[in-house]
Design an enzyme around this catalytic site. Structure first.
Site, PDB file in Angstrom:
ATOM      1  CG  ASN A 125       9.120  17.873 -14.722  1.00 44.89           C
ATOM      2  OD1 ASN A 125       8.899  19.085 -14.726  1.00 44.89           O
ATOM      3  ND2 ASN A 125       9.628  17.238 -13.683  1.00 44.89           N
TER       4      ASN A 125
ATOM      5  NE  ARG B 231       6.733  18.705 -10.809  1.00 43.70           N
ATOM      6  CZ  ARG B 231       7.760  19.354 -10.301  1.00 43.70           C
ATOM      7  NH1 ARG B 231       8.835  19.566 -11.026  1.00 43.70           N
ATOM      8  NH2 ARG B 231       7.727  19.779  -9.066  1.00 43.70           N
TER       9      ARG B 231
ATOM     10  NE  ARG C 100      13.097  25.738  -2.759  1.00 45.19           N
ATOM     11  CZ  ARG C 100      12.524  24.612  -3.181  1.00 45.19           C
ATOM     12  NH1 ARG C 100      11.732  23.924  -2.388  1.00 45.19           N
ATOM     13  NH2 ARG C 100      12.717  24.194  -4.408  1.00 45.19           N
TER      14      ARG C 100
ATOM     15  CD  GLU D  84       7.918  13.814  -7.736  1.00 39.93           C
ATOM     16  OE1 GLU D  84       7.376  14.896  -7.499  1.00 39.93           O
ATOM     17  OE2 GLU D  84       9.155  13.651  -7.712  1.00 39.93           O
TER      18      GLU D  84
END
Ligand code: AMP
Length: 414
Positions: free
Chosen positions: A14, A97, A246, A391
């Site tokens: 990743n 990923r 965010r 993940e």
């Protein structure tokens, strides 16, 4: 599986702009996690570090790393020292990923065609895809002839119908510029629904769920018969919930108004919405642990930020229950907040009996810190599940499936 060597290994990578995370899995014959870790501060040859753990050990080493290729070589040197001296021969596939896969709907072998597509997608994910491609280039250099597989955050959401993924703007922006909702965290949502289904004793194809990946970045997905039918993130990971930094959903006129009245550039507005908004923008903290403590100490902005976070999650649970016509087998909580905060789970599920959600307080409090479990009260129509996301395991599994499929085809053709 039979076509791969039993002693083989899958390496999961990743890549970020200045980091490279890795995790090694052995085929034993199921996937067993081994050593994993990361190199950070790539490019800063004075301060870059390798941090890793596995097999009951932990390591931190200062390593001068100038670029992703040097990071890859350093990781292989480290793994051949700590895991197996013939690691170069044992790695049978590398799973990457990759954040944005455009319309690619499942893990894919990273051949020239797919790589070209990912370069196109870089315009939509300028922060995320270029580092993923750098990680891939480094792995291709170190592992010549070893299959490289891309696992995309967007892939699981490719099953969304047009009514969910289209924006209400001129259609040409979709056909000519690929402007649509893609959704992210797909590898996690896929893992969550598969794990939830097995906890319920069902197959994923028989399972409807609302999966809540609540971390610093957060998203919720509506899953019908094992497939994503809607998700809160959109063209980019900015849409949807109020997140750590965010903004999530807002009237699109807000940034336009701020840009014209304050003379902000598009880049400045992008930084404000992605890095300075959300919980941080409202109360000065993006970590919910600090926000919960500050609320308890009487901080009104912390209380507001917490209320906004919880309210937006509840709103989407309601919306997705409607998207699934009320037929929801499981409400699933995961990621940093969802796995660890019984307080937030309690607030999200408070007074939701009429919606079919009711949790058992003792089970809720006990299921933290990486525990998996069912926290529903006996009268809850939806099972409320806590599932620690994994993940890397999902990437390793999808990589293995893809490579096995390709090798079986070759074997049949021969
Ligand atoms: P992630 O992005 O999945 O690693 O999640 C990181 C976030 O999880 C942190 O920013 C915290 O807001 C949150 N978190 C972790 N542990 C707790 C906890 N015990 N209570 C509340 N929030 C937590």
């Amino acid at each position: 599986m039979g076509v791969l060597q039993q002693a083989g290994k899958i390496l999961v990578l990743n890549a970020g702009s200045s980091s490279l995370k890795f995790k090694l899995f052995s085929l034993a014959p199921g996937l067993v996690a081994g050593v994993g870790g990361m190199i950070d501060r790539i490019g800063d040859t004075v301060n870059s570090n390798l941090v890793a753990k596995g097999n009951g050990n932990k390591w931190t080493e200062k390593v001068p790393i100038k670029d992703h290729v040097a990071a890859m070589e350093c990781i292989m040197g480290f793994l051949s020292d700590k895991e197996s001296s013939s690691i170069h021969k044992e790695v049978q596939a590398v799973g990457h990923r990759i954040v944005h896969g455009l319309d690619i709907h499942q893990a894919a072998l990273l051949d020239d065609n797919v790589i070209q597509k990912l370069h196109q997608a870089a315009t939509l994910a300028p922060l995320h895809n270029p580092p993923g491609l750098q990680g891939l280039a480094a792995a291709m250099k170190v592992f010549q002839g070893v299959p490289q597989v891309g696992v995309f955050d967007t892939a699981f959401h490719q099953s969304m119908p047009p009514k969910a993924f289209m924006y209400g703007i001129p259609y040409d922006y979709y056909t000519q510029h690929k402007i649509r909702r893609y959704g992210f965290h797909g590898t996690s949502h896929k893992y969550l629904v598969e794990t939830a289904a097995s906890m319920l004793g069902k197959r994923p194809q028989q399972t409807n769920a609302i999966t809540c990946h609540l971390g610093n970045g957060s998203s919720i997905t509506a899953v019908k018969n094992g497939l994503s039918v809607d998700t809160t993130m959109g063209l980019t990971p900015l849409e949807g919930l109020v997140m750590g930094t965010r903004s999530g959903d807002m009237d699109p006129a807000v940034p336009l108004h701020l840009m014209s009245t304050l003379g902000l550039s598009a880049k400045e507005m992008d930084t404000i919405l992605n890095k300075k908004s959300g919980l941080l923008g409202v109360c000065g903290h993006n970590d919910l642990r600090a926000i919960i403590d500050n609320k308890a100490a009487g901080d009104e902005r912390a209380a507001l930020a917490l209320d906004m976070f919880v309210y937006r999650v509840r709103k989407y649970i309601g919306a997705y229950a409607a998207a699934l016509s009320g037929r929801v087998d499981a409400l699933v909580f995961s990621a940093g907040i969802g796995e660890n905060s019984s307080i937030i789970r309690g607030l999200i599920c408070e007074d939701m009996q009429a919606m079919g959600v009711s949790i058992n307080d003792a089970k809720n409090k006990a299921t933290v810190g990486g525990a998996q479990g069912d926290i529903s009260a006996p009268d809850s129509r939806m099972r409320v599940l806590v599932v620690p996301t994994d993940e890397e395991l999902s990437i390793a599994q999808q990589t293995l499936d893809m490579v096995s499929k390709v090798k079986s085809k070759v074997a049949v053709a021969a």
